[in-house]
Design a protein around this motif. Structure first.
Motif, short mmCIF file in Angstrom:
data_model
loop_
_atom_site.label_atom_id
_atom_site.label_comp_id
_atom_site.label_asym_id
_atom_site.label_seq_id
_atom_site.Cartn_x
_atom_site.Cartn_y
_atom_site.Cartn_z
N ILE A 88 1.79 62.27 30.38
CA ILE A 88 3.17 62.62 30.75
C ILE A 88 4.11 61.51 30.27
N TYR A 89 5.07 61.91 29.46
CA TYR A 89 6.01 60.93 28.91
C TYR A 89 7.30 60.95 29.73
N THR A 90 7.84 59.79 29.97
CA THR A 90 9.07 59.74 30.76
C THR A 90 10.27 59.29 29.92
N SER A 91 10.03 59.00 28.64
CA SER A 91 11.14 58.56 27.80
C SER A 91 11.11 59.28 26.45
N GLU A 92 12.18 59.07 25.67
CA GLU A 92 12.22 59.66 24.33
C GLU A 92 11.86 58.63 23.26
N THR A 93 11.33 57.51 23.66
CA THR A 93 11.11 56.43 22.71
C THR A 93 9.82 56.60 21.92
N ASP A 94 9.78 55.91 20.77
CA ASP A 94 8.53 55.83 20.02
C ASP A 94 7.56 54.88 20.74
N SER A 95 8.12 53.92 21.47
CA SER A 95 7.33 52.84 22.08
C SER A 95 6.35 53.33 23.14
N GLU A 96 6.77 54.33 23.93
CA GLU A 96 5.98 54.70 25.11
C GLU A 96 4.56 55.13 24.76
N VAL A 97 4.39 55.68 23.55
CA VAL A 97 3.07 56.15 23.16
C VAL A 97 2.04 55.00 23.22
N ALA A 98 2.50 53.77 23.00
CA ALA A 98 1.57 52.63 23.02
C ALA A 98 0.95 52.47 24.42
N ALA A 99 1.76 52.67 25.46
CA ALA A 99 1.25 52.53 26.82
C ALA A 99 0.15 53.57 27.07
N HIS A 100 0.37 54.80 26.59
CA HIS A 100 -0.62 55.87 26.82
C HIS A 100 -1.88 55.67 25.98
#
Ligand code: G6P
Length: 584
Positions: free
Chosen positions: A116-128
């Motif tokens: 589940i993504y909470t932002s529109e950033t490219d960055s968040e994928v790294a956390a997942h």
């Protein structure tokens, strides 16, 4: 472009430390900010849009490990959700990121929509991605695998609830670690580390740092090989990064210029080796971005008039498309404040690959450009914090003037001229009344034109840039000879036109340009060594030979600053801009 700061160590106020740390790096991005701190049972996160300068951190937990970020938006608008740090679905991994994960879409698809993504950033994928890898791998290995999957120029810093370490890795975007006593630091810029330590290591591309309270381990991200590091010792002082009683960094840095000119010309110019390199080269190319490019352009005039030599100047982002003729006899001199500007670094790497010798005049010692250079020369201007460059540009012009006189075997003449220019710059800075009065008249104007020939051409471009970037008034600097080829059509009754008319061979032609502008109704602001009847307003800049360009530009800096303050804007942090442009 974003700011990064991280702390792990003996203190229990890690959240406050990184919050203060990120404040000193705000010039890298000020759309939004965020802090993540490891507490006993979870990761505390606070994010906010807007500038961090006046913000406060609300009841952070006791913590000895925290990371913080200031954002300059690329993917996704300026919202709290898009601010970093980003968490994984389990909320036990937090990441901050600088750069662009170019394949973020593909990576998201590979995660099969289970996250589940909470932002529109490219960055968040790294956390997942870390969340996935950590199911089977230790934390640092999970970060390493994640980073290897990401394409583009990136700096990634990650923490995990159950692991007492900060893991950071870079390729392209800058990161520097700081060694303390039972505490370690990481930041996007060395300036942020000065309050804590001067022992640092600038991460190379594809280096990964694992920070624990007592150590920093550096490994090659591809091979996992451990690297032995000898820390670099920073020479900047902590005091250099505060406002020293001025309301803004720009004012402070502007005032430092006369002294910087003296230091460089009399003591620190590494002109001898660079002079030799220029003499040996077959083709010398000056490259830079923004103000540094205008210094390059000025360099072509210094080299021609003082040293009777031809040198090429190109905007670094365009040099890449003109590099076919570069070979092992070429000398590329790259000018930069930060030493991290992506377009410049790219151009330098390509020229280096073709065998060119790389020299640089760069303010941040140890930066990527510094390390890439065969012959790095320090600007010696001290940390520049305002987004708009002032003292660094002056330092570069001073270097180029000294270098040209050195090439002409007239070093002493160069020193004398620079001394005079320093005195004149000091006089202008301490007599700002006329400039302040003019600024009040410019506040409501939509366009300002600045014209000059010869060395006054790059000066006109730089003055226009200063006015545009901080006061948001459209300003255009151009070679006076080009007026009739288009821009004159925009001049009407009341259009302010600044005419640069120093005491050199261009004087008559510049006055002619002033006449032409006045005939179309323009208000003429003459910056010259002497009054002329065509000027409606006059600002005196005494003749200092080729170095007159410096006090002339300083008049422009003051004018831009005063218009900006008059408009109630913050000169240190202009909208949409950041100091260090580390993305393409
Ligand atoms: C940004 C800054 C400018 C600077 C330019 C090049 O746009 O706001 O002041 O001239 O980048 O940066 P560099 O660090 O390479 O000099």
């Amino acid at each position: 472009m974003c700011g990064i700061f991280g702390y792990i160590g003996k203190r229990s106020d890690a959240a406050d430390i990184v919050f203060e740390g990120i404040k000193t790096l705000e010039y890298r991005g000020y759309d939004s900010w965020g802090v993540a701190a490891l507490s006993k049972n979870n990761i505390f996160v606070q994010k906010q849009i807007g500038k961090i300068g006046d913000a406060t951190l609300h009841t952070p937990p006791l913590s000895s490990l925290a990371i913080a970020h200031t954002r300059w938006a690329t993917h996704g608008g300026v919202t709290k959700e898009n601010a970093h740090p980003h968490l994984d679905c389990t909320k036990s991994v937090a990441i901050i990121h600088n750069g662009i994960i170019e394949n973020y879409d593909t990576l998201k698809k590979q995660l099969h929509g289970t996250h589940i993504y909470t932002s529109e950033t490219d960055s968040e994928v790294a956390a997942h991605l870390i969340e996935e890898h950590i199911k089977t791998l230790p934390f640092s290995e999970a970060v390493r695998q994640t980073f290897l999957a990401c394409s583009g120029s990136n700096a990634l810093v990650a923490i995990h609830q159950k692991t007492n370490e900060i893991v950071a890795v870079r390729n392209g975007s800058p990161l520097v670690v700081g060694y303390g006593d039972n505490e370690q630091f990481i930041a996007s810029d060395a300036a942020g580390l000065l309050p804590y330590t001067k022992n640092v290591h600038f991460l190379e591309d594809n280096e990964m740092a694992i920070l624990t309270q007592n150590s920093i381990e550096i490994i090659d991200v591809q091979t996992k090989a451990k690297k032995k590091i000898v820390p670099t010792v920073l020479t900047w002082t902590r005091a250099a990064t505060n406002k020293a009683g001025f309301a803004t960094y720009m004012e402070k840095e502007l005032h430092e210029q006369p002294d910087i000119m003296l230091n460089i010309s009399l003591e620190t110019t590494n002109a001898t080796s660079l002079t030799k390199a220029i003499r040996e080269a077959r083709g010398t190319y000056l490259i830079g971005c923004g103000s540094a490019y205008y210094a390059c352009l000025a360099g072509t005039y210094f080299f021609s008039t003082i040293a009777k030599r031809h040198i090429n100047a190109t905007v670094a982002s365009e040099f890449t498309y003109q590099e076919d003729f570069i070979n092992d006899k070429s000398l590329v001199i790259a000018l930069s404040q930060s030493g991290e500007t992506m377009d410049l670094i790219d151009a330098v790497k390509r020229a280096k690959a073709k065998g060119a010798r790389i020299a640089s005049v760069v303010n941040v010692e140890g930066s990527t450009l510094w390390r890439l250079s065969d012959l790095p020369v320090s600007c010696n201007a001290g940390p520049e914090m305002a987004v708009a460059s002032t003292k660094d540009l002056t330092a570069k012009l001073t270097h180029l003037i000294a270098l040209s006189y050195s090439l002409a075997d007239k070093k002493d003449e160069g020193i004398m001229i620079l001394k005079n220019a320093s005195l004149e710059t000091r006089r202008i800075i301490s007599n700002q009344n006329v400039i302040a009065q003019l600024a009040t008249q410019f506040v409501k104007k939509e366009h300002i034109f600045i014209v000059g020939r010869g060395l006054s051409y790059p000066a006109a471009m730089e003055i226009a840039m200063k006015i545009k970037e901080i006061s948001y008034i459209h300003a255009e600097g151009l070679a006076a000879g080009e007026l009739k080829h288009g821009t004159l059509a925009l001049v009407e009754k009341g259009t302010p036109c600044i005419v640069l008319a120093p005491h050199d061979e261009t004087y008559g032609a510049n006055i002619a340009a002033a006449m032409e502008l006045k005939a179309r109704g323009a208000i003429i602001i003459g910056i010259s060594h002497t009054k002329h009847e065509v000027f409606d307003h006059y600002i005196e800049v005494k003749d200092c030979g080729p170095a007159t360009i410096i006090p002339t530009i300083v008049v422009g800096q003051l004018l831009a600053l005063k218009i900006t303050i008059e408009k109630g804007l913050d000169p240190d942090k202009p909208r949409n801009l950041a100091k260090s442009v580390t993305v393409k």
